[in-house]
Scaffold this active site. Sequence first.
Site, PDB file in Angstrom:
ATOM      1  N   SER A  37       0.853  -1.188   0.000  1.00 16.73           N
ATOM      2  CA  SER A  37       0.000   0.000   0.000  1.00 16.73           C
ATOM      3  C   SER A  37       0.884   1.231   0.000  1.00 16.73           C
ATOM      4  O   SER A  37       2.018   1.209   0.499  1.00 16.73           O
ATOM      5  CB  SER A  37      -0.893   0.007   1.248  1.00 16.73           C
ATOM      6  OG  SER A  37      -1.501   1.266   1.443  1.00 16.73           O
TER       7      SER A  37
ATOM      8  N   TYR B 227      -2.164  -0.495  10.199  1.00 16.52           N
ATOM      9  CA  TYR B 227      -2.219  -0.880   8.780  1.00 16.52           C
ATOM     10  C   TYR B 227      -0.945  -0.447   8.064  1.00 16.52           C
ATOM     11  O   TYR B 227      -0.331  -1.219   7.322  1.00 16.52           O
ATOM     12  CB  TYR B 227      -3.444  -0.242   8.130  1.00 16.52           C
ATOM     13  CG  TYR B 227      -3.635  -0.598   6.674  1.00 16.52           C
ATOM     14  CD1 TYR B 227      -4.223  -1.806   6.311  1.00 16.52           C
ATOM     15  CD2 TYR B 227      -3.232   0.279   5.670  1.00 16.52           C
ATOM     16  CE1 TYR B 227      -4.402  -2.141   4.975  1.00 16.52           C
ATOM     17  CE2 TYR B 227      -3.403  -0.040   4.333  1.00 16.52           C
ATOM     18  CZ  TYR B 227      -3.995  -1.253   3.991  1.00 16.52           C
ATOM     19  OH  TYR B 227      -4.165  -1.575   2.655  1.00 16.52           O
TER      20      TYR B 227
END
Length: 275
Positions: A143, A156
């Site tokens: 990501s 995350y």
Amino acid sequence: MINFYDHKTILITGAASGIGKRFAEKVAAIADVKLILWDRNPEDLREIRDQLQSLAEVHISGVDVTDREAIQFEADHYIKEQLVPNIIVNCAGIVVGKMFHEHSFSEIEKSVQINTIGSMWVARAFLHEMIDRGTGQIVNLASASGYIGNPRMSVYAASKWAVIGWSESLRLEMEKLKTGVGVTTVIPSYIKTGMFDGVKAPFLVPLLETDQIVDLMLQGIAKQKRTIRAPFLVKFVPLLKALLPYKLFDWVAGNLLGVYKSMDSFKGRKAKSKN
């Protein structure tokens, strides 16, 4: 591109929804492949198998990537059946979307287990066989948050930073040992998969459609790219962080681009009704 995927066995984790599901649908439509689909939701996998069985040979397993024994059991089964993947696409992932102090201990553990350790375990379960064969491609979904911190994404982001570091190191190891196994790291910004419902797209960083990133993945994997990054501005984040003083970078990311406010209205994927 089509010829690259023909006659390949492709394992996809997180295959019941989002990027994993769409990747399975798209690759089955363009090439003669064998699909191994893993997800913790076996009912959804059965629907996908029924949907795709006219296009491809589809094998499904209700595997939770936090369960090391289940991963190894299924891997041993497929190895015995001579279905060692040519391509592993690690798509399983979750996001909690809270400030760090609001996370429970179990939420922290689960996020890292699914987003990072699960991908490692899946790759490790087949890696010896891929090395012995002398070919293979491991594709890890990271990501843009692995490049830049963001409020409400601390755990995350940490898990995706780890994916990027592991993927890069694994790629170098495979190259050093001349194994023939490649590693591709996918580094997108927010994607409209449902997992990030409610986020506000930063300025100049539009929300990606699922088809956009899957198409880029199909093309990039076929070219055996080291990284696949989207949208365009994501490619420049490491350079900007290296060149700008941290206060100036924070101002650009937070005030100019609005990155640090992008999760303020986060809702996330709704849980499915059990009725």
